[in-house]
Design an enzyme around this catalytic site. Structure first.
Site, short mmCIF file in Angstrom:
data_model
loop_
_atom_site.label_atom_id
_atom_site.label_comp_id
_atom_site.label_asym_id
_atom_site.label_seq_id
_atom_site.Cartn_x
_atom_site.Cartn_y
_atom_site.Cartn_z
N GLY A 842 26.28 7.01 23.48
CA GLY A 842 25.38 5.99 22.83
C GLY A 842 24.10 5.96 23.85
O GLY A 842 22.97 6.35 23.23
N THR A 1130 21.19 0.12 19.50
CA THR A 1130 20.98 1.30 18.71
C THR A 1130 21.81 2.45 19.42
O THR A 1130 21.93 3.51 18.55
CB THR A 1130 19.38 1.82 18.82
OG1 THR A 1130 18.89 1.76 19.90
CG2 THR A 1130 18.56 0.51 18.02
N CYS A 1131 22.15 2.42 20.64
CA CYS A 1131 22.79 3.63 21.16
C CYS A 1131 23.98 3.65 20.44
O CYS A 1131 24.88 5.09 20.45
CB CYS A 1131 22.87 3.81 22.58
SG CYS A 1131 23.45 2.27 23.25
N TYR A 1132 24.78 2.69 20.11
CA TYR A 1132 25.98 2.74 19.39
C TYR A 1132 25.90 2.49 18.10
O TYR A 1132 27.27 2.34 17.28
CB TYR A 1132 26.92 1.55 20.19
CG TYR A 1132 27.22 2.16 21.67
CD1 TYR A 1132 28.27 3.30 22.08
CD2 TYR A 1132 26.53 1.27 22.56
CE1 TYR A 1132 28.19 3.54 23.42
CE2 TYR A 1132 26.80 1.85 23.85
CZ TYR A 1132 27.71 2.55 24.44
OH TYR A 1132 28.04 3.09 25.46
#
Length: 1163
Positions: A842, A1130-1132
């Site tokens: 992520g 947002t990373c995941y």
């Protein structure tokens, strides 16, 4: 053991010393051979002694006779008569000259003096009006005297040919040689010219005429060695001799020798009357063969001869029999040409073969200037033979190139190593010119008439409208009446061969000069298309009746139409391209409107059978040779025209073809190329396939920018035979892994279809193929030990939030292809403290999205936005002035490559022109509208400006401004001093477009390309066009399939698909506008577009995480609902959704959150 006895005896009683039977026979045989050898040696010695004695006696006798002859010649004034000359002058003279000079192939000074004396006596005699003193009077005498005269003059001709071959002005006796050669040739010229005889009367004219014709026939035969001697002499001349003597009447001995030699060479054609439309007389046939073998194969023939003599060589009476002979006996003549200089030209040597020089010389002589094609008595009566001979010679020359392995790539430096013949070699200059003596020109310059417009116009005007449609390949060459037939198909053959020759032998511009002429000759391309259409769609072509190969009535009308177009052509049509393009079709506006009404129906046609051309389903192997030549010439010419055809002309004015015809052309090329690559095509089809692929790509790219073809057209050839994605991908990769670097053959299996015609696969399948390529690469890396387990060989980086671009560049730019490995990112907050958390994919995704967001921002200075409404990204021209600007752009190429490799979407799109560079494609004028519409409109204004362009005060410069400074860039050397005029405005327009589209961004696109291809193979990129590449990078359409997203969503934290809040969420999603749905997707994943293959391929999966709240249950019917806003990681790809109770609250909170440009901060 006892020692062996001294005398052994065999058991049979024979002594051991006795020889065996076999050894005895061998010994007897050897003795016999020795006796035979001794007898032969003795006989040979006797023969040698006899020959030597005979030679010695003959030589002594020849020397004695020469001495007596010289004494006699000092006092001969009162003895001169025809009989005395034959008996006392020529008989001993021919004897001692043949024994002392001719046999030794060497002429001494004494022999030169004797020759000079003899020739003077003979010239004095034959110029005498007294029949008793005239040597030619023997012709009117007894039979024995006529035979003697014939024998002696034939010997004189042979001797004169020998003197001509040995003549060399550079030797010590050069002047004497020139004098003797001049006298000898003057004598032969006089003897073969009956008009010069002073003693002919009506009574003896018949005998004299028979004698002269017999002598002329001997001249043209191989026995005289005349043509071989002329060849040797002309080969010694400087090729620049023609320019030195141009328009000057020369009287020196060298000029007289050349003039006499040429006179004798063409004498058989002039003395024996020739009907150019009928078969050649017996004597002329021999002369024509010798002329073709020894004169037409001389390197730089026209350049070695004085210009004043060339008209004689260009006359129809000379060229026509030679062209006819080349057609009748071509196989025999081509075989003899290989040995024309005494030994066969080696295939390994870098030489132009004799057939190549014959081709160049025929073009120079037959079409050296426009007057040669129009003056009476020149080539205007022999166009068909000229075209057929050039086709035959060109075919033989190209076969020679194939046999020795000369290809376009191998001949980039061909002219630098070229040798003209055994007698003369060429030295290369840096410009690729061939220097021979003081001549500075290249071999391909000899073909200059071929790419002149008047050349094509005259050939078109001479085509026979009533000709049958079978063309050149069915001409019975043994029937002379067929040589007068010239068709448009023959012209297509002619220029198809010329394109291939120019491509091989003209490394600087290849076939560009020919293509320029063909593309801008009014009416030619349209006529060519009609003929091609009639071949491909026989009996099913709506325009087939207009073909120039159709019925006689329609053909004559068509021919008249061509003539009218040619007469109306603008004299400077090449410069005024717009006027030329209007004349291609000659259709009215009413026809345009009618055509447009058809377009709309056709674009909506979903029937793929319409676009799969049945006659081309077998590829090039399944069509006739005539069709192949037509296809090659049409594809090469039209692809060249497409480069300069702007969108206004293509779409609005519809020149040279209507959009309906464009679709028909696209279907033909699409079917041909796909099936040609799917089947095993040989090397002989490479020129056709190369030009067809190029033309198809240009039409397809234009359709990608502004659609005029239905999508099913591009898919139709492969609809039944298209392989699966996995098979196509693995075949493609296996193919390119096994290809050698120097393999220039057309690839012959499905892998080449993927690279050359990827559009036959639907876009979704190509995306799957792209992912399959990446999976194959990951497997190969794992097998190579680059990836051995989770987390192995990963890249650890530490990135500061405020310096994400600089830190990423510093730590990752030097990795190159190692960037394919996993990246583990540790972030440092704005306050300088490490952020908590482990990177399981992520954080690296967040890093890539954040670094691209900042680096691609116009405020950063590396990229800027186009002035179009799309605001697409393009490199900033001022980036080259930034510190590490080029290296930074290269690094961004690696960032984009990493995102593509990992399947991470970036919410950015690049300019069509910039992507073209990444795909390895050149951009042309009509693409400027996608980059700078205002500049494009201004250039179109200049192009169509009806007044004097000088009034606009333009020059060949462009002004750029960066950091407050103005920079003036010259579009060509000295451009600031070159004003734009009506004559060069097209050059200015294309130079400006080339600068903006190619030169200005070349450094940036090359840098970005280097970074991108460290991770993504160029062959993978070529699966897509420019707009598809942007979709691959940033996702699909500007809307979301809610059902697809719902089916591929993961729930955590206590949520399930049946949760009340989740049901409310999906209800709100369906009620959102498309723009709002995209905003929510960007809020959660940092990209506003869905994955191209659906949310199944989103990594990590779209997740909705439960955020518990303390809102009471009665909030569902009224009261206070949850106040907390949704947030995102947002990373995941995770949406953190509170447990809202009311639909209106959830909708309001979501809209507020996705509009706030914040995500994780809302938590």
């Amino acid at each position: 053991m006892d020692e062996p006895r001294k005398h052994q005896v065999s058991l049979r009683g024979a002594s051991a010393r006795e020889i065996s039977r076999d050894a005895l026979l061998e010994k007897v045989s050897q003795e016999r051979e020795q006796r035979i050898y001794a007898r032969r040696a003795a006989a040979a010695a006797v023969l040698i002694q006899r020959v030597w004695r005979g030679y010695n006696v003959t030589t002594k006798e020849a020397i004695r006779l020469q001495a007596e002859w010289e004494t006699l010649m000092k006092n001969h004034a009162d003895l001169m008569s025809g009989t005395w000359i034959s008996t006392c002058v020529l008989r001993p003279f021919l004897f001692f000259i043949s024994h002392l000079s001719t046999r030794h192939q060497k002429i001494s000074s004494r022999d030169l003096s004797c020759m000079q004396c003899c020739f003077k006596i003979l010239l004095e005699s034959v110029n005498s009006t007294d029949s008793r003193k005239n040597f030619c009077s023997l012709v009117m005498g007894t039979l024995e005297e006529r035979r003697t005269w014939t024998y002696q003059v034939q010997k004189l001709v042979t001797l004169s040919a020998f003197i001509l071959a040995e003549c060399d002005r550079s030797c010590a006796r050069g002047h004497d040689f020139l004098v003797v050669t001049s006298l000898a040739l003057r004598l032969v010229v006089f003897l073969t010219d009956l008009k010069g005889w002073k003693i002919t009367t009506d009574d003896n004219l018949q005998d004299a005429d028979a004698a002269v014709k017999g002598l002329v026939c001997f001249l043209g035969s191989q026995k005289s060695s005349l043509y071989a001697s002329i060849r040797k002499y002309i080969n010694k001349l400087d090729p620049s001799y023609s320019s030195k003597t141009n328009n000057i009447v020369q009287t020196d001995d060298t000029f007289l020798i050349i003039a006499s030699a040429i006179t004798l060479a063409i004498r058989p054609f002039n003395v024996i009357k020739v009907d150019v439309t009928g078969p050649s007389p017996y004597g002329v046939s021999y002369a024509a063969e010798q002329y073709c073998l020894f004169l037409l194969t001389i390197p730089w023939l026209a350049q070695r001869l004085p210009a004043i003599l060339l008209p004689a060589l260009k006359h129809t009476s000379v060229l026509s029999p030679c062209l006819r002979m080349l057609l009748i006996s071509r196989d025999e003549i081509f075989t003899k040409m290989s040995y024309v200089d005494g030994s066969k030209v080696q295939h390994s040597s870098k030489v132009i073969p004799p057939v190549g020089w014959a081709l160049a010389n025929i073009v120079c002589l037959a079409a050296g200037s426009e007057s040669d094609f129009t003056d009476p008595g020149r080539m205007n009566q022999a166009y068909p033979s000229y075209v057929h001979v050039v086709i035959t010679l060109a075919d033989n020359l190209l076969a020679w190139f194939d046999s020795v392995g000369w290809t376009e790539k191998e001949n980039e430096d061909f002219l630098g190593n070229i040798e003209t013949s055994r007698e003369s070699s060429s030295i290369a200059s840096p410009e690729g010119q061939t220097k021979y003596g003081s001549l500075n020109m290249s071999y391909i310059d000899l073909f200059r008439p071929v790419h002149q417009q008047w050349h094509l116009k005259k050939l078109l005007a001479s085509t026979d409208g009533d000709a049958n449609r079978h063309g050149t390949t069915t001409l019975p060459l043994n029937e002379m009446e067929q040589f007068g037939v010239l068709e448009l198909l023959d012209i297509a053959h002619f220029y198809s061969y010329m394109l291939r020759i120019f491509a091989v032998l003209n490394p600087s511009t290849k076939s560009l000069p020919v293509l320029n002429m063909l593309a801008f000759t009014p009416g030619f391309l349209g006529n060519l298309w009609e003929v091609l259409e009639s071949f491909i769609f026989p009996g099913n072509n709506p325009t087939a009746g207009d073909s120039c190969l159709g019925t006689s009535k329609v053909s004559r009308k068509k021919k008249d139409g061509v003539d009218r177009k040619l007469k109306q052509a603008n004299k400077d049509g090449v410069n005024k391209w717009v006027n030329v393009l209007h004349k291609f079709t000659g259709k009215s506006q009413a026809e345009d409107k009618q055509t447009d009404s058809v377009h709309d129906d056709q674009v909506g046609d979903d029937s793929s059978d319409v676009w799969d051309v049945e006659s081309l389903r077998g590829g090039p192997q399944g069509v006739s040779k005539n069709t192949l030549y037509l296809l090659h010439l049409f594809c090469a010419t039209y692809s060249h025209l497409l480069l300069v055809l702007d969108d206004i002309e293509f779409y609005e004015k519809q020149v040279p073809f209507t959009l309906e015809q464009q679709r028909r052309i696209a279907s033909i090329l699409n079917t041909l190329v796909y099936n040609g690559l799917s089947h095993s095509v040989g090397r002989q089809y490479k020129p056709l396939m190369d030009s067809a692929i190029r033309c198809l790509h240009l039409i397809y790219e234009r359709d990608c920018r502004h659609q005029f073809c239905p999508p099913v057209l591009w898919l139709s050839p492969a609809r039944m035979s298209r392989p699966t994605v996995a098979v196509a991908a693995r075949t493609h990769e296996a193919l390119f892994c096994s290809l050698r670097a120097d393999d220039d053959l057309t690839v012959q299996n499905m892998g080449s279809v993927v690279s050359a015609t990827p559009h036959v696969f639907p876009f979704e399948e190509r995306v799957q193929m792209f992912r399959e390529f990446i999976n194959i690469d990951k497997v190969s890396r794992k097998m190579a030990g680059e990836v051995t387990g989770p987390g192995s060989r990963s890249v650890e980086i530490v990135v500061r939030r405020g310096h994400i671009v600089e830190d990423g560049f510093r730590q990752l730019n030097s990795l190159g292809s190692r960037l394919k490995s996993s990246i583990h990112v540790s972030f440092v907050s704005e306050s300088g403290l490490p952020e908590a958390g482990l990177d399981y994919g992520g954080l690296s995704k967040e890093f890539l999205t954040d670094i691209s967001k900042e680096a691609f921002s116009p405020q950063y200075g590396l990229f800027t936005q186009t002035s179009t409404s799309d605001r697409l990204l393009i490199p900033n021209a001022a980036a080259r002035y930034l510190e590490n600007g080029i290296q930074m752009i290269e690094f961004l190429g690696r960032v984009v490559g990493k995102a593509l490799y990992e399947g991470i979407l970036l919410d950015y799109s690049f300019s069509h022109v910039f992507v073209q560079k990444l795909l390895g494609r050149y951009s042309f004028l009509d693409e400027l509208s996608t980059l700078d519409p205002e500049l494009y409109r201004n250039l179109m204004y200049v192009k169509h400006y009806e007044g004097d362009v000088k009034e606009l005060c333009l020059d060949f410069t462009v002004t750029e401004e960066s950091f407050g400074k103005r920079h003036i860039i010259e579009l060509k050397p000295g451009g600031k001093d070159v004003n734009v005029t009506n004559e060069n405005k097209m050059q200015y327009i294309h130079a400006m477009a080339d600068y903006k589209l190619n030169r200005q961004m070349l450094r940036f696109s090359n840098a970005f390309y280097r970074g991108l291809t460290d991770l993504i193979s160029p062959s993978w990129l070529k699966l897509f066009n420019a707009s598809e590449f942007n979709q691959l990078l940033s996702g699909g359409n500007h809307d979301i399939d809610v059902d697809d997203l719902r089916n591929n969503t993961r729930y955590t934290g206590g949520y399930s698909e049946g949760s009340r809040t989740i049901k409310l969420f999906w209800e709100v999603m369906k009620g959102f506008e498309p723009k709002e749905r995209c905003m929510l997707l960007k809020f959660v994943t940092s990209c506003s577009r869905a994955p191209l293959l659906g949310f199944k391929y989103l990594q990590p999966s779209f997740t909705i995480h439960k955020v518990a709240s303390d809102a009471p249950l009665w909030a569902t019917i009224g009261g206070q609902d949850v106040e907390r806003l949704p947030s995102a990681s947002t990373c995941y790809n995770t949406l953190k959704l509170p447990t809202y109770k009311r639909l209106s609250t959830l909708r309001a909170k979501l809209l507020y959150a996705i509009s706030s440009n914040a995500g994780f901060e809302l938590s």
